[in-house]
Design a protein around this motif. Structure first.
Motif, PDB file in Angstrom:
ATOM      1  N   ALA A  50       0.799  -1.253   0.032  1.00 49.57           N
ATOM      2  CA  ALA A  50      -0.132  -0.077  -0.048  1.00 49.57           C
ATOM      3  C   ALA A  50       0.634   1.142   0.022  1.00 49.57           C
ATOM      4  N   LEU A  51       2.073   1.186  -0.902  1.00 54.20           N
ATOM      5  CA  LEU A  51       2.612   2.388  -0.897  1.00 54.20           C
ATOM      6  C   LEU A  51       1.992   3.599  -1.643  1.00 54.20           C
ATOM      7  N   SER A  52       1.419   3.266  -2.747  1.00 52.53           N
ATOM      8  CA  SER A  52       0.530   4.187  -3.521  1.00 52.53           C
ATOM      9  C   SER A  52      -0.091   3.318  -4.495  1.00 52.53           C
ATOM     10  N   VAL A  82       2.793  -5.277  15.060  1.00 54.17           N
ATOM     11  CA  VAL A  82       3.745  -3.916  14.738  1.00 54.17           C
ATOM     12  C   VAL A  82       4.042  -3.834  13.091  1.00 54.17           C
ATOM     13  N   GLN A  83       4.283  -4.848  12.579  1.00 52.87           N
ATOM     14  CA  GLN A  83       4.696  -5.126  11.095  1.00 52.87           C
ATOM     15  C   GLN A  83       3.349  -4.629  10.238  1.00 52.87           C
ATOM     16  N   ASP A  84       2.418  -4.908  10.777  1.00 54.15           N
ATOM     17  CA  ASP A  84       1.160  -4.346  10.000  1.00 54.15           C
ATOM     18  C   ASP A  84       1.042  -3.114  10.088  1.00 54.15           C
ATOM     19  N   TRP A  85       1.355  -2.680  11.410  1.00 53.38           N
ATOM     20  CA  TRP A  85       0.875  -1.262  11.885  1.00 53.38           C
ATOM     21  C   TRP A  85       2.140  -0.086  10.866  1.00 53.38           C
ATOM     22  N   LEU A  86       3.203  -0.542  10.956  1.00 53.26           N
ATOM     23  CA  LEU A  86       4.449   0.235  10.157  1.00 53.26           C
ATOM     24  C   LEU A  86       4.140   0.191   8.777  1.00 53.26           C
ATOM     25  N   SER A  87       3.589  -0.863   8.163  1.00 55.13           N
ATOM     26  CA  SER A  87       3.237  -0.986   6.794  1.00 55.13           C
ATOM     27  C   SER A  87       2.222   0.136   6.577  1.00 55.13           C
ATOM     28  N   ALA A  88       1.081   0.056   7.345  1.00 60.47           N
ATOM     29  CA  ALA A  88       0.068   1.036   7.295  1.00 60.47           C
ATOM     30  C   ALA A  88       0.492   2.643   7.421  1.00 60.47           C
ATOM     31  N   MET A 137       3.036   3.856   5.960  1.00 63.96           N
ATOM     32  CA  MET A 137       3.388   4.279   4.609  1.00 63.96           C
ATOM     33  C   MET A 137       2.465   4.150   3.378  1.00 63.96           C
ATOM     34  N   ASN A 138       1.132   4.293   3.772  1.00 66.71           N
ATOM     35  CA  ASN A 138       0.079   4.440   2.958  1.00 66.71           C
ATOM     36  C   ASN A 138       0.244   5.664   1.999  1.00 66.71           C
ATOM     37  N   GLY A 139       0.175   5.556   0.934  1.00 56.29           N
ATOM     38  CA  GLY A 139       0.434   6.876   0.159  1.00 56.29           C
ATOM     39  C   GLY A 139       1.472   7.379  -0.241  1.00 56.29           C
ATOM     40  N   VAL A 140       2.676   6.600   0.167  1.00 54.05           N
ATOM     41  CA  VAL A 140       3.964   6.961  -0.165  1.00 54.05           C
ATOM     42  C   VAL A 140       4.597   6.311  -1.340  1.00 54.05           C
TER      43      VAL A 140
END
Length: 417
Positions: free
Chosen positions: A21-23, A118-124, A126-129
């Protein structure tokens, strides 16, 4: 992660490949594929300039910004990638970020090892990057600015604060004092230093990293600092540098003679805002989880002081042993009556924090132990405290290590045994 006895990262097991989910249009995986395709016609390794050109072509930046970035990149030395790698290895940071978990090496029948909250949180976060822009930042060495800013230029000071809002300052400073009193070695020269993303908002701080750490001349350093700042500040999801990605790390450092001579470095523990935000983000609202982070890192300083990095183990197994040992050292202090004397609920928060930074990189030197192994190591320390006839008695570091070494085979045994 240990390439040499210099720095140990609590969170090196967290994978951030930016593939989630970066962009809508560009993940880091897409970017990597695009770069690979762009330079595949070359018979030699792609240069930094060709990599940056390939990323810029997909970045969506204006023509003016592209030109400015290309001009700055042209000032980078021909051995730029080697310089980045050399400094990362020198300071023991080579495996703290930007590496992929070896998922194919996992034997699901032996170990229960999936993604953690915490892995899922960190990935979230970066949404939109935009992935192309993040890889561009990495190619220029810009993603490591807060790390080197804290490690090389940070100093212990009453003005320091921990957490983006300073809310962890009192607790962490108090615990640092307690840790120095608890363990049987002189920790007076161990400094506790925060890592903040605000370095990106100060051109002088970015520039000095390029000059003092990466060895660029003043003109080249300033030009690259300006474009790194532009990349970060023009990406809204990076929050002006305050994205937890940039500071999602905590590590202990013990300097080599060259580090002392060149930078005047001392033994130190670096705590990033991203780690503290992450513990809160997964629901560990109590301050116990961040205290666990610090106690773990101080456990590494105990290991440095008592030569406990030495063992017949090598590679991933060696790193796993020292990381799980640091979990145990940290927990022992936190639950001991002469340490932090945490109650049961706060101890559970500490155990949860260790569990959440476990990893499944079984064949990588940075392997820190699976989530369950890290949990079991913390639980082992609790059992030592609970089983002591004299609750006021404190084991020395070497006495505690002897107990840990005896329990270690069971701690790392496959989950189905």
């Amino acid at each position: 992660m240990i390439k040499k006895p210099a720095a140990c990262s609590l969170v090196a097991g967290i994978t951030l490949t930016l593939t989630l989910a970066l962009s809508p249009s560009a993940t880091a995986a897409d970017a990597a594929d695009a770069v690979s395709t762009s330079v595949s016609s070359s018979t030699s390794a792609p240069s930094t300039q060709s990599t940056i050109d390939a990323l810029l072509s997909e970045s969506g930046y204006s023509a003016d910004l592209k030109a400015k970035i290309r001009a700055a990149a042209a000032l980078l030395p021909s051995d730029w990638e080697s310089r980045l790698a050399t400094q990362s290895k020198r300071f023991g940071l080579a495996d703290t970020t930007w590496y992929a978990q070896a998922q194919s090496a996992i034997n699901a029948g032996d170990y229960q090892c999936g993604r953690t909250p915490v892995q899922d949180w960190l990935s979230a976060q970066m949404n939109g990057v935009n992935g192309f822009r993040m890889l561009l930042l990495s190619a220029m060495g810009g993603d490591q600015i807060p790390t080197y800013d804290a490690l090389v230029f940070g100093r212990e000071s009453k003005a320091n604060y921990f957490g983006a809002d300073g809310s962890y300052t009192t607790e962490l400073n108090r615990e640092m004092t307690g840790l120095k009193r608890f363990w049987d070695f002189d920790g007076s020269d161990v400094q506790l230093i925060p890592m903040h993303g605000d370095a990106y908002r100060d051109l002088d701080r970015i520039t000095r990293v390029y000059v003092e750490v990466f060895g660029l001349d003043a003109r080249s350093a300033r030009a690259n600092a300006e474009v790194v700042q532009a990349i970060v500040l023009n990406e809204p999801a990076l929050r002006g540098g305050d994205s937890p990605y940039f500071t999602f790390n905590a590590f202990a450092f013990s300097p080599e003679p060259a580090d002392i001579e060149q930078y005047g470095l001392t033994k130190r523990i670096i705590i990033g805002d991203g780690v503290l935000e992450g513990m809160r983000g997964i629901g560990l609202q109590d301050k116990a989880a961040p205290l666990g982070v610090l106690a773990h890192e101080y456990g590494h300083q105990v290991q440095f002081a008592t030569n406990l990095f030495e063992s017949p183990l090598t590679g991933p197994e060696a790193t796993r042993r020292t990381e799980l040992m640091a979990d145990a050292f940290g927990t022992y202090y936190l639950v001991h009556a002469r340490g932090s004397a945490l109650n049961s609920q706060r101890t559970l928060d500490v155990e949860a924090s260790f569990y959440n930074v476990g990893d499944c990189n079984f064949y990588m030197d940075s392997h820190h132990g699976t989530p369950n192994q890290r949990l079991k190591s913390a639980q082992f320390a609790v059992s030592i405290v609970d089983g002591a006839q004299d609750q006021g008695h404190k084991l020395s570091a070497l006495e505690f290590d002897a107990a840990f070494e005896t329990a270690f085979p069971e701690i790392v045994a496959p989950d189905n045994e």
